[in-house]
Scaffold this active site. Structure first.
Site, PDB file in Angstrom:
ATOM      1  N   ASP A  11       0.860  -1.183   0.000  1.00  0.00           N
ATOM      2  CA  ASP A  11       0.000   0.000   0.000  1.00  0.00           C
ATOM      3  C   ASP A  11       0.898   1.235   0.000  1.00  0.00           C
ATOM      4  OD1 ASP A  11      -2.294   1.512   0.055  1.00  0.00           O
ATOM      5  OD2 ASP A  11      -2.611   1.318   2.203  1.00  0.00           O
ATOM      6  N   MET A  12       0.767   2.072  -1.007  1.00  0.00           N
ATOM      7  CA  MET A  12       1.552   3.304  -1.048  1.00  0.00           C
ATOM      8  C   MET A  12       1.098   4.236   0.078  1.00  0.00           C
ATOM      9  SD  MET A  12       3.618   2.711  -3.522  1.00  0.00           S
ATOM     10  CE  MET A  12       4.360   4.316  -3.860  1.00  0.00           C
ATOM     11  N   ASP A 126      -3.171   2.667  -5.920  1.00  0.00           N
ATOM     12  CA  ASP A 126      -2.107   2.752  -4.921  1.00  0.00           C
ATOM     13  C   ASP A 126      -1.894   1.474  -4.119  1.00  0.00           C
ATOM     14  OD1 ASP A 126      -4.472   2.849  -3.522  1.00  0.00           O
ATOM     15  OD2 ASP A 126      -3.895   4.524  -2.227  1.00  0.00           O
ATOM     16  N   GLU A 127      -2.458   0.345  -4.553  1.00  0.00           N
ATOM     17  CA  GLU A 127      -2.256  -0.884  -3.780  1.00  0.00           C
ATOM     18  C   GLU A 127      -2.282  -2.113  -4.680  1.00  0.00           C
ATOM     19  OE1 GLU A 127      -5.411  -2.225  -1.161  1.00  0.00           O
ATOM     20  OE2 GLU A 127      -6.788  -0.776  -2.049  1.00  0.00           O
TER      21      GLU A 127
END
Length: 388
Positions: A11-12, A126-127
């Site tokens: 996860d960013m 983003d994940e």
């Protein structure tokens, strides 16, 4: 269950906000909120410094897209009304969104991970999930190598959870943010997972959380210890069975690297219930953003669709859906918004709304030889709630 599976969830960290901090490094360490419009673009001054908009000066009914961890410490989170955010953090910097940049950095981080571990399930901008089961490298060293590759490719940090399944990996990626690395086994569930609040589990939403709290159940461990009959009486057999399984850390879902979706959707649950007339400006802005993001998702995944639908959930939790089928498949956000607007006019809007969603179904690949509409136009703001 065997411990041979190694599933990672990457996860960013505060992705949109972190991308903006690459562009404006002078804002590091400050509360920053993403979700403004073009008028909130920073202004370069003669001395080379930038003048930034502040939340205190915001007027309107927009919503926060995301925020830095410093802003979150002040109580500002995504989907919050921007005016409420301004009351909580008036000195926070307000920046406009830049989805082109977010998509570019998303592609970069996923490509960097794929060079090391190609068995990836894309879960959004983003994940991702990564199946590391076939790698001989030691888990921590492998995870650190992936984190460094992401940093080298994007300049951004990420958090990774590694566990025997997707459920636990997803939970663990959030335990030590930002720049975290958490590794658990099934043996760690009683000590690492059971003390967590039930809302930490993906799939337990606000309504189920409130019902569990009313039963005196607030932690994952309390779910694991709860009487089966009690859970079934309040949640039904299927959901109660699922609650018991996740409380014991059980999840057999595979990392799916490719599949043909039946539909693609975007939805948001409001921080407070919104009224179609009294909050129509905010609702119109949210509606436009949902349609734009749905169009972006379709383009990114190389799909077009013919059936556009909407979903509303009212304040009393009742739900209504409507859909319309287009003459030609499209991924054009403007076309999606027009069709969703037609659906919206066919539903009663006398109650306050908790949730608004837009969906595209009857999908086909953009790469099919059949013609389809342009996928490049953005929806205009327009006020679809004005006549309601």
């Amino acid at each position: 269950m065997a411990e041979t599976r190694r599933i990672a969830h990457l996860d960013m960290d505060a992705f949109y906000a972190s991308v903006e901090l690459l562009r404006y490094p002078e804002l590091r360490g400050q509360p920053v909120v993403i979700g403004g419009g073009a008028r909130h673009q920073p202004v370069l001054q003669p001395d080379g410094t930038r003048k930034f908009s502040r939340l205190r000066d915001y007027v309107g009914r927009g919503v926060v897209t995301t925020s830095t961890y410093e802003a979150r410490a002040l109580g500002v989170f995504s989907a919050m009304g921007t005016m409420k955010a301004a009351a909580l953090a008036p000195d926070a910097v307000l920046l406009p969104t830049d989805f082109d940049s977010y998509r570019r950095l998303s592609r970069l981080f996923k490509a960097a991970v794929a060079e090391i571990a190609p068995h990836i399930e894309d879960r959004g901008i983003d994940e991702i999930y990564i199946d590391l089961s076939g790698h001989e490298e030691e888990t921590r060293a492998l995870a650190l190598r992936i984190k460094q590759a992401v940093k080298d490719a994007t300049g951004l940090s990420c958090s990774i959870g590694i566990a025997p399944n997707k459920l636990l990996a997803k939970i663990c990626s959030d335990l030590d943010k930002p720049n975290g690395l958490t590794i658990v086994s099934h043996d760690d569930v009683p000590t690492r997972i059971w003390p967590l609040a039930v809302r930490k589990v993906n799939g337990i939403g606000p309504k189920a959380d409130a019902k569990l709290a009313a039963l005196g159940i607030e932690t994952v461990g309390q779910v694991a210890a709860a009487d089966d009959a009690l859970l079934q009486a309040h949640f039904g057999l299927n959901y109660a069975t699922w609650l018991k399984r996740i409380a014991h850390g059980l999840d057999e879902r595979a990392v799916v690297t490719s599949h043909e979706p039946k539909s693609i959707s975007r939805e948001t649950t409001f921080e407070r219930d919104l009224h179609a007339k009294h909050d129509r400006e905010a609702l119109s802005e949210i509606f436009t953003r949902l349609c734009q993001r749905l169009g972006e998702d379709l383009v990114r995944k190389r799909y077009v669709g013919r059936t556009v639908g909407i979903k509303l959930r009212y304040a009393d939790f009742t739900r209504v859906t409507r859909d319309v089928t287009l003459p030609e498949p499209t991924a054009d956000a403007a076309a999606i918004r027009r069709a969703a607007g037609e659906c919206l006019r066919r539903v009663p809007l006398d109650q306050r709304l908790r949730l608004l969603g837009v969906k595209m179904s009857a999908l086909s690949s953009m790469d099919d030889p059949a013609p389809h509409q342009s996928a490049t136009r953005k929806p205009q703001q327009g006020d679809l709630f004005a006549d309601l």
